[in-house]
Design a protein around this motif. Structure first.
Motif, short mmCIF file in Angstrom:
data_model
loop_
_atom_site.label_atom_id
_atom_site.label_comp_id
_atom_site.label_asym_id
_atom_site.label_seq_id
_atom_site.Cartn_x
_atom_site.Cartn_y
_atom_site.Cartn_z
N VAL A 44 0.74 -0.96 0.14
CA VAL A 44 -0.03 0.04 0.03
C VAL A 44 0.87 1.11 0.17
CG1 VAL A 44 -0.30 -0.07 2.48
CG2 VAL A 44 -1.76 1.35 1.15
N ALA A 45 0.28 2.32 -0.65
CA ALA A 45 1.12 3.64 -0.53
C ALA A 45 -0.18 4.41 -0.62
CB ALA A 45 1.91 3.94 -1.90
N TYR A 54 -3.29 3.60 -2.44
CA TYR A 54 -3.14 2.69 -3.59
C TYR A 54 -2.59 1.32 -3.06
CZ TYR A 54 -2.80 7.56 -5.58
OH TYR A 54 -2.91 8.75 -5.89
N VAL A 55 -3.34 0.32 -3.60
CA VAL A 55 -3.00 -1.01 -2.96
C VAL A 55 -2.80 -1.69 -4.07
CG1 VAL A 55 -4.03 -3.00 -1.88
CG2 VAL A 55 -4.77 -0.67 -1.14
N VAL A 56 -1.75 -2.79 -4.48
CA VAL A 56 -1.47 -3.52 -5.52
C VAL A 56 -2.10 -5.04 -5.06
CG1 VAL A 56 0.27 -2.15 -6.38
CG2 VAL A 56 0.89 -3.91 -4.72
N SER A 64 -5.81 -1.02 -6.81
CA SER A 64 -7.21 -0.29 -6.51
C SER A 64 -6.78 0.99 -5.66
CB SER A 64 -7.50 -1.13 -5.09
OG SER A 64 -8.00 -2.50 -5.51
N VAL A 65 -7.65 2.01 -6.12
CA VAL A 65 -7.37 3.42 -5.71
C VAL A 65 -8.63 3.72 -4.76
CG1 VAL A 65 -7.50 5.79 -6.27
CG2 VAL A 65 -6.35 4.13 -7.66
N PRO A 74 -14.72 4.70 -0.62
CA PRO A 74 -15.00 3.91 -1.62
C PRO A 74 -13.91 3.47 -2.39
CG PRO A 74 -15.73 6.34 -1.91
CD PRO A 74 -15.32 5.85 -0.29
N VAL A 75 -13.90 2.61 -3.27
CA VAL A 75 -12.91 2.12 -3.99
C VAL A 75 -13.08 2.50 -5.50
CG1 VAL A 75 -11.30 0.19 -4.72
CG2 VAL A 75 -12.14 0.25 -2.54
N LEU A 76 -12.31 3.17 -6.16
CA LEU A 76 -12.28 3.55 -7.48
C LEU A 76 -12.31 2.24 -8.41
CD1 LEU A 76 -10.40 6.81 -7.70
CD2 LEU A 76 -12.79 6.51 -7.09
N PRO A 77 -12.96 2.27 -9.64
CA PRO A 77 -12.79 1.06 -10.58
C PRO A 77 -11.50 0.62 -10.48
CG PRO A 77 -14.17 2.80 -11.84
CD PRO A 77 -13.60 3.49 -10.16
N PRO A 78 -11.05 -0.99 -10.45
CA PRO A 78 -9.80 -1.57 -10.59
C PRO A 78 -9.15 -1.23 -11.79
CG PRO A 78 -11.49 -3.12 -10.75
CD PRO A 78 -12.14 -1.75 -10.42
#
Length: 986
Positions: A44-45, A54-56, A64-65, A74-78
């Motif tokens: 995560v960053a 930001y999650v990879v 994931s943003v 909320p999570v933006l579209p992957p």
């Protein structure tokens, strides 16, 4: 886009495919929310402004943003992010984000996760990314364990990333960091077997050229961190149970010879506190956290249990957060003590002592080289406008009254106490208007220490020149309530409320036709104001007949009036303080009525009334039970037999505050001749017998023509003497009783107005005496503004510091020359001495009674004072603490919860913290240059102490939070190995 200002921590939860978002608003009890992301989140960053995480997601190849600006996160579209994304870094130029994938590629995205340029090849096995902290990083270092390389990716131009260098580093590990500013990268290399690892310094401005030789560290370096200022390097050496700490030169990148600090087995993560003063290291297999001070490398360990995997500090630096790989929990750890700030006390100042307001928002500091008291804003850690004390007044110590009614400062050179009072009706504030009143102590008193009693009644000074302790009443002094305020024709009696703010004056008020009427005048004194006439109780309402002496019940709901004219006592009542008075009952005696009742006294419980009487040639005291209606006569006590029944014996009465002794005074007008010599009589009420005995006589007791008396305390009588025809001038005789309380130890006369006829007196709880003057129709107020109490012999004693127990029972005073602690019992000024160490300087009282601590400067020790079990209510020495760290202690203070003793030592800039249970030194904290005095925050939860730095012209602020794990939070998942702090946006 919305801002957010709550501090957060984010961590990927591998087991549950979520991002844990931890709210640190309540740092010791953080709240956790979980946001679903992709499959197998690895890293995560967070964006520079803290609004995006930001999650990879390794298994589904996405980025994931997460929006952190709203509570739902909320999570933006992957976004597709290559094959097996494993690392991510944010905070690059123009808020770019870089992702590394297991397929040997890196990719750059914009803040919202949109691709920003082509995928770049960087080797066969990238595993970690590093970039300069703080935002705007121009380069990213890609760590490739398979190829043992560091690839430098240039992201200075958004949308066009490029590879600028690929540098071989033997045995490279995932441990790498870029220093603030982004020029130098520090990369750890794996040693073979038990050989030491290495740290290579790369100059990123020179295409990754190595700076000097690799720096040796411990075996198997697992984690690496650079201090916030770029001047410290810390490496966790997994294979050698140590941490390598080294000084870094930020301008050249070079690393000085490192030092190995022991840690527990298998250290896996390190983190610097935001101020760089403390390093936390966690050891995987032992569950131990080691706190290391970055300057001295002193270290302390605390057990966390579990299998800690990562540690990160919260933004306040007071707590760190440790993820547990075994339980998936987050453990909160309090940071170790450290200096956090300095507040300037003024250019060229030498602050030597500090006093903090009761709410901890502001403070006074005594500037020993100026004629000012520095004022400090503790909320904003900034100086305010100083308080000028006037010419020749250079302060040494300061104290603030708990009720904020006044503050004070000692001035040794001028032998004054400076009393600082707010504008009338207000309380002291850090920036409010202040009036400074110099109070002259004895010549050459040289007052140093000062303390205020818990009830805010007195300031207590330690007078090093005169071997005394001075009790100073800031509201005291002698003044007169004028006749137009008193409003009485013939003042004969007085009573006063316990707080000294309501005064009752009996007006005998005889009329030309001889009728016995009279009235009771009520006077009020507003806080810090002048006396005002409020109410009158007339003869009809009070059923008065020549009112003489008065007595007020302890609850101040009953007022007793001796009616000289008709031989009765009127009892007035009210339901609550402030209500009008009304007649309740009349106290009489039958079948033989009282004659010329003059004096009154009331027992401490308000149930027994003593009335002086003159019948059949005897002066007596009639004792009534006034708890019933009507009052019941209980006994008669004889005062004196008058050989001439036709002459009156007008006896004044006083009862000791404990209710055990009754005193009467007679002017002996009935004796032949004009040279009346008064006598004070007394009786122990619990003893057998009904005859008073002689206690004191004129002329030795200065009771030449007494008219009234009061008990100041259980050992002190005040006798009011009128002028006699001899002539002997009117005076106030102060009689100190001996141990029997029926004999005289000493007497002292104080002059009264020789042109007046003082008649009766009353005294309030604070020792202020009120004398009703029959001739001038005034009331004289005697406030003992300064009461010196001898504690030793002048020249052989040197009182230095003073502290008052929190129950107000004792003032403890260190005596540097006599090597003693002088214990002054404030109720009666009795002094006992305890032999402590050599040259005792500082003294401080702990919460909860008699416990206190004395800094023995000459014998390198601390004396501990506590209650004497063999003599309850008295202090004794219960322990003496010696330790190699206790060297020439000068001042001491105690934390608000009583857990810590703070000690400053001679010419030292370090604060020493001792455990008050054992006396064991636990922490030494660099806090200045020359610390002379300390004051803890009054609220124990704040964990702050303020220190006067005489050489630094500042007041240092030290956070004394002690290293300790707290309760863990909700489980975050099975395997949590990364946590990132989120910056606030406001």
């Amino acid at each position: 886009m919305s801002d957010r200002n709550e501090p957060l921590l984010v961590a990927p939860d591998w087991g549950a495919d979520t991002l844990a978002v931890v709210d640190l608003t309540a740092p010791e009890g953080p709240e956790v929310r979980f946001t679903p992301v992709g499959s197998n989140p690895r890293a995560v960053a967070v964006s520079t402004d803290g609004t995006r995480a930001y999650v990879v997601n390794h298994d589904d190849g996405t980025l994931s943003v997460v929006d952190l600006t709203v509570p739902e996160h909320p999570v933006l579209p992957p976004v597709p992010a290559g094959n097996g994304p494993c690392a991510v870094v944010a905070g690059l130029v123009d808020d770019q984000v870089c992702v590394a994938s297991a397929d040997g590629k890196v990719e750059v995205f914009d803040k919202e996760g949109q691709r920003s340029g082509q995928r770049l090849s960087v080797g066969t096995g990238p595993c970690a990314l590093a970039a300069a902290p703080g935002g705007g990083a121009r380069r990213v270092c890609v760590i490739d364990e398979t190829d043992a390389t560091v690839t430098v990716v240039d992201v200075s131009q958004a949308g066009t990333p490029s590879v600028s260098a690929a540098v071989s580093v033997p045995g490279v590990t995932r441990a790498a960091a870029v220093a603030p500013g982004g020029r130098f990268a520090y990369v750890a290399s794996q040693g073979a077997g038990t050989a030491d690892g290495r740290v290579t310094v790369l100059d990123l401005d020179a295409d990754g050229t190595a700076v000097g030789d690799p720096v040796p560290v411990g075996a198997k370096p697992r984690a690496l961190a650079i201090g916030p200022a770029g001047d410290r390097l810390c490496v966790a050496n997994y294979g050698s149970a140590s941490v390598t700490v080294a000084t870094v030169h930020p301008n050249s990148g070079r690393v000085d010879t490192p030092t190995a600090v022991p840690a527990d087995a298998h250290p896996v993560a390190v983190a610097f506190a935001p101020d760089g003063e403390v390093i936390h290291v966690v050891s995987q297999t032992s569950g131990i956290l080691t706190a290391i001070r970055a300057d001295t490398l002193g270290h302390t360990a605390v057990e966390l249990k579990g299998v800690p995997a990562e540690v990160v500090f919260g933004p306040d630096g007071h707590h760190s957060y440790v993820t547990d790989q075994a339980t998936g929990q987050l453990t909160v750890v309090r940071a170790a003590p450290r200096k956090t700030a300095c507040i300037p006390a003024g250019e060229g100042s030498k602050p030597v002592n500090v006093a903090v307001s009761p709410d901890g928002t502001w403070a006074y500091a005594a500037d020993s080289v100026s004629e000012n008291v520095a004022v400090l804003d503790l909320s904003d850690l900034a100086p305010l406008a100083p308080v000028p004390l006037g010419a020749a007044h250079k302060p040494w110590d300061v104290a603030i009254a708990p009720d904020l009614g006044f503050a004070c400062a000692t001035s040794p050179e001028s032998s004054h106490l400076l009393v600082l009072t707010p504008v009338q009706g207000n309380k002291l504030t850090g920036n409010g208007e202040v009036t400074v009143t110099p109070v002259q102590l004895a010549p050459d008193a040289l007052p140093y220490g000062v303390a205020v009693t818990p009830d805010s009644r007195y300031a207590v000074t330690a007078d090093s020149g005169t071997a005394t302790v001075s009790l100073v009443d800031p509201k005291g002094g002698t003044h007169t309530i004028d006749d137009d305020v008193v409003g009485c024709q013939q003042p004969t009696g007085a009573a006063v409320s316990r707080d000294g703010r309501t005064l009752y004056v009996a007006d005998f008020a005889s009329t030309p036709d001889g009728a016995r009427g009279g009235q009771i005048a009520m006077l009020q004194r507003p806080e810090q104001g002048e006396w005002q006439r409020e109410e009158v109780i007339d003869a009809t309402a009070g059923q008065l007949s020549g009112p003489h002496e008065l007595a007020l019940s302890p609850d101040e709901l009953r007022l007793y009036v001796a009616n000289y004219g008709n031989g009765t006592v009127s009892v007035l009542k009210r339901d609550v303080v402030g209500d009008p008075w009304s007649h309740a009952m009349t106290v009489t005696k039958s079948p033989t009525p009282m004659k010329w009742p003059n004096g009154l006294a009331l027992s401490p419980d308000g149930e027994t009334l003593y009335v002086s009487n003159n019948t059949n040639g005897h002066a007596t005291v009639e004792v009534f039970d006034v708890s019933t209606t009507p009052a019941a006569h209980r006994r008669t006590i004889k005062i004196v037999i008058n050989p001439d029944p036709g002459r009156s014996v007008n006896a004044g009465l006083a009862l000791s505050p404990d209710g055990h002794y009754l005193y009467a005074v007679d002017a002996e007008h009935w004796k032949p001749g004009t040279g009346a010599l008064g006598t004070v009589y007394g009786i122990q009420l619990t003893a057998e017998g009904d005859q008073m005995e002689t206690v004191a006589t004129a002329p030795h007791a200065h009771t030449d023509r007494p008219s009234a008396l009061v008990c100041r305390d259980d050992r002190t009588l005040y006798v009011v003497n009128q002028e006699s025809p001899d002539p002997r001038e009117a005076c106030l005789a102060v009689i100190t009783l001996d141990a029997s309380r029926l004999g005289v130890e000493s007497t002292e006369p104080r002059p009264l107005d020789k042109d007046d006829l003082p008649h009766s007196a009353a005294i309030s709880d604070d020792g202020t005496l009120y004398v009703a003057n029959f001739t001038s129709r005034t009331v004289t107020v005697f406030g003992s503004k300064v009461t010196p109490v001898p504690v030793g012999e002048q020249g052989a004693s040197q009182p230095w510091d003073v502290a008052v127990t929190d129950d107000g029972a004792y003032a403890y005073v260190t005596d540097r020359t006599a090597d003693s602690l002088r214990c002054v019992r404030l109720s009666d000024h009795q002094v006992t001495s305890l032999g402590v160490g050599t040259d005792p300087m500082g003294v401080a009282c702990a919460p909860g009674g008699l416990r206190a601590y004395v800094a023995n400067h000459g014998s390198d020790s601390i004396s501990v004072i506590g209650p004497d079990d063999a003599s309850p209510g008295t202090p004794k020495i219960v322990a003496t603490w010696e330790h190699p760290r206790i060297i020439k202690p000068e001042s001491v203070s105690v934390s608000a919860d009583g857990a810590w003793l703070f000690v400053t030592t001679e010419n030292s800039g370090e604060l020493l913290m001792l455990d008050t249970r054992t006396g064991t030194p636990r922490f030494t904290i660099p806090a200045g240059e020359r610390l002379t005095g300390s004051t803890p925050h009054p609220q124990s939860a704040k964990h702050l102490v303020y220190l006067a730095d005489e050489a630094g012209a500042t007041v240092s602020v030290v956070d004394t939070t002690t290293l300790a794990p707290l309760d863990t939070t909700t489980p975050l998942g099975f395997d949590v190995r990364q946590a990132v702090g989120v910056p606030t946006t406001n």
